[in-house]
Design an enzyme around this catalytic site. Structure first.
Site, PDB file in Angstrom:
ATOM      1  N   GLY A   1      31.705  33.570  31.750  1.00 52.42           N
ATOM      2  CA  GLY A   1      32.593  34.724  31.802  1.00 52.42           C
ATOM      3  C   GLY A   1      31.949  35.911  31.116  1.00 52.42           C
ATOM      4  O   GLY A   1      30.725  36.019  31.028  1.00 52.42           O
TER       5      GLY A   1
ATOM      6  N   THR B   1      31.905  29.362  19.505  1.00 48.65           N
ATOM      7  CA  THR B   1      32.565  30.610  19.143  1.00 48.65           C
ATOM      8  C   THR B   1      33.712  30.892  20.109  1.00 48.65           C
ATOM      9  O   THR B   1      34.271  31.994  20.094  1.00 48.65           O
ATOM     10  CB  THR B   1      31.581  31.790  19.195  1.00 48.65           C
ATOM     11  OG1 THR B   1      31.003  31.860  20.507  1.00 48.65           O
ATOM     12  CG2 THR B   1      30.477  31.647  18.163  1.00 48.65           C
TER      13      THR B   1
ATOM     14  N   ARG C   1      36.792  28.446  21.689  1.00 46.21           N
ATOM     15  CA  ARG C   1      38.078  27.916  21.260  1.00 46.21           C
ATOM     16  C   ARG C   1      37.886  26.491  20.760  1.00 46.21           C
ATOM     17  O   ARG C   1      37.166  25.694  21.373  1.00 46.21           O
ATOM     18  CB  ARG C   1      39.085  27.910  22.412  1.00 46.21           C
ATOM     19  CG  ARG C   1      39.561  29.285  22.854  1.00 46.21           C
ATOM     20  CD  ARG C   1      40.463  29.935  21.816  1.00 46.21           C
ATOM     21  NE  ARG C   1      41.009  31.211  22.261  1.00 46.21           N
ATOM     22  CZ  ARG C   1      40.466  32.383  22.030  1.00 46.21           C
ATOM     23  NH1 ARG C   1      39.309  32.453  21.366  1.00 46.21           N
ATOM     24  NH2 ARG C   1      41.031  33.501  22.457  1.00 46.21           N
TER      25      ARG C   1
ATOM     26  N   GLU D   1      43.594  27.152  11.768  1.00 47.59           N
ATOM     27  CA  GLU D   1      43.095  28.404  11.212  1.00 47.59           C
ATOM     28  C   GLU D   1      44.245  29.150  10.546  1.00 47.59           C
ATOM     29  O   GLU D   1      45.342  29.218  11.111  1.00 47.59           O
ATOM     30  CB  GLU D   1      42.471  29.269  12.313  1.00 47.59           C
ATOM     31  CG  GLU D   1      41.233  28.644  12.935  1.00 47.59           C
ATOM     32  CD  GLU D   1      40.581  29.541  13.998  1.00 47.59           C
ATOM     33  OE1 GLU D   1      41.012  30.718  14.149  1.00 47.59           O
ATOM     34  OE2 GLU D   1      39.642  29.078  14.663  1.00 47.59           O
TER      35      GLU D   1
ATOM     36  N   HIS E   1      36.305  32.661  12.322  1.00 56.29           N
ATOM     37  CA  HIS E   1      36.666  33.249  13.618  1.00 56.29           C
ATOM     38  C   HIS E   1      36.232  34.718  13.650  1.00 56.29           C
ATOM     39  O   HIS E   1      37.016  35.608  13.994  1.00 56.29           O
ATOM     40  CB  HIS E   1      38.175  33.127  13.863  1.00 56.29           C
ATOM     41  CG  HIS E   1      38.521  33.067  15.325  1.00 56.29           C
ATOM     42  ND1 HIS E   1      39.475  32.223  15.839  1.00 56.29           N
ATOM     43  CD2 HIS E   1      38.035  33.748  16.388  1.00 56.29           C
ATOM     44  CE1 HIS E   1      39.585  32.390  17.146  1.00 56.29           C
ATOM     45  NE2 HIS E   1      38.706  33.312  17.498  1.00 56.29           N
ATOM     46  N   ALA E   2      34.981  34.932  13.277  1.00 49.77           N
ATOM     47  CA  ALA E   2      34.475  36.285  13.055  1.00 49.77           C
ATOM     48  C   ALA E   2      33.548  36.787  14.151  1.00 49.77           C
ATOM     49  O   ALA E   2      33.145  37.960  14.131  1.00 49.77           O
ATOM     50  CB  ALA E   2      33.720  36.324  11.721  1.00 49.77           C
ATOM     51  N   ALA E   3      33.201  35.954  15.130  1.00 49.49           N
ATOM     52  CA  ALA E   3      32.135  36.307  16.071  1.00 49.49           C
ATOM     53  C   ALA E   3      32.397  37.607  16.824  1.00 49.49           C
ATOM     54  O   ALA E   3      31.478  38.388  17.074  1.00 49.49           O
ATOM     55  CB  ALA E   3      31.913  35.164  17.062  1.00 49.49           C
TER      56      ALA E   3
END
Length: 338
Positions: A165, A245, A247, A275, A296-298
């Site tokens: 995607g 990165t 889910r 989280e 969860h910073a990507a």
């Protein structure tokens, strides 16, 4: 602004507004119509309902409460939800698409941030930079440390990308110039597109077995939920770097933890089943030197956030000028996207 100007509901928490909209974007939004902002720093369903009264379009983002299925009945004039974040799956029910509500999202603006993060993780792992750093900080002897930590060239590796995607393709565009052999697992990517991207179509099992680096970028769908379990992880060769990165739901987390604890593979994880990651999470164990974790910073860079906000302000402008939308999510897309 004229009393007949279109009403735009800014359904953003104060924190999200500061992240996504700079002064220029706010000025642009105000120039499009009569903009309603939340009264306080947070948002709840009642506040959303109040702001949507008479609104033609709304701007949403992280922290916006999900729309309920009856929203279209209460606000029949609402034409567009412009979502400044990524996924709209949990924000807008599919029934609202069926009732004619148009939805756009800024997911494509996040892709570059995630792609850079993935390549950074791959480069750090290939060169063992974290291990070199900690070994020297711990008093390790100069040449002993250099000898003990393997050094590998990313460009000489095979990289498996699961999902082509927005983000998967952005990762591919960064990887191909390194000279990597890139295998892609995606049922919607045909051979012609694969050739154009400079990659090879592959089945999941083959990509897992042949790759030195595996990076997940698939959406969470019934067919992809927990698609990587103990059997799939066992296909990874010793030393493979497993990056997620996307889910956490794509992976059996207990099986992944077992593989990491075995020391057989390395991992770089940005998403987790729970989280924020609990303080007592086993993934926080300092003894797990073969895994790097991040909150969860990507996708979160200052530049990406502002690009997301601008993109959706632009999208509202296109709607009001009756121009084609650039980032619209169709009902058909909804069934196979993140």
């Amino acid at each position: 602004m004229s009393e007949h100007a279109p009403v735009i509901a800014a359904l953003l928490t104060e924190r999200t507004r500061r992240m996504m909209l700079d002064d220029a974007a706010i000025a642009q939004l105000n120039g499009l119509g009569s903009v309603r902002w939340p009264a306080g720093a947070t948002l709840d369903a009642a506040e959303v309902d109040r702001l949507l009264q008479g609104a033609t379009a709304c701007l949403t983002g992280w922290g916006t409460p999900p729309f309920d299925p009856a929203a279209r009945q209460r606000h029949p004039q609402l034409a567009l939800v412009a979502h400044s974040a990524g996924s709209v799956r949990t924000l807008v029910p599919a029934t609202l698409f069926d009732e004619g509500l148009r939805v756009s999202h800024a997911a494509s603006k996040i892709a570059a941030s995630v792609a850079e993060f993935v390549v950074a993780e791959a480069l750090l792992a290939m060169r063992g930079i974290h291990r070199l750093h900690h070994a020297l900080r711990g008093g390790g002897e100069w040449l002993d440390v250099r000898t003990a930590v393997p050094q590998r060239l990313l460009g000489a590796r095979t990289v498996g990308i699961v999902g082509a995607g927005y983000v998967g393709r952005a990762v591919i565009r960064l990887l191909v110039p390194f000279g990597c052999r890139v295998l892609v697992v995606d049922p919607y990517l045909d051979d012609r597109e694969a050739d154009a991207l400079g990659v090879v179509n592959a089945r999941l099992g083959d990509a897992l077995a042949w790759s030195d680096v595996i990076s997940l970028h698939a959406p969470v769908l019934p067919e992809t939920r927990r698609m990587i379990g103990a059997r799939e992880l066992a296909l990874l060769r010793p030393g493979t770097l497993f990056i997620n990165t996307a889910r956490a739901e794509l992976v059996d987390e207990a099986a992944l933890l077992a593989e990491i604890r075995s020391g057989r593979i390395e991992a770089a994880l940005d998403v987790f089943d729970h989280e924020p990651l609990p303080p007592d999470s086993p993934f926080r164990d300092p003894a797990l030197a073969n895994v790097t974790i991040s909150p969860h910073a990507a996708g979160h860079t200052e530049e990406a956030h502002l690009a997301q906000g601008r993109a959706m302000v632009d999208e509202i402008g296109r709607l009001l000028r009756r121009e084609p939308l650039h980032h619209e999510v169709s009902r058909a897309m909804l069934d196979r996207m993140a």
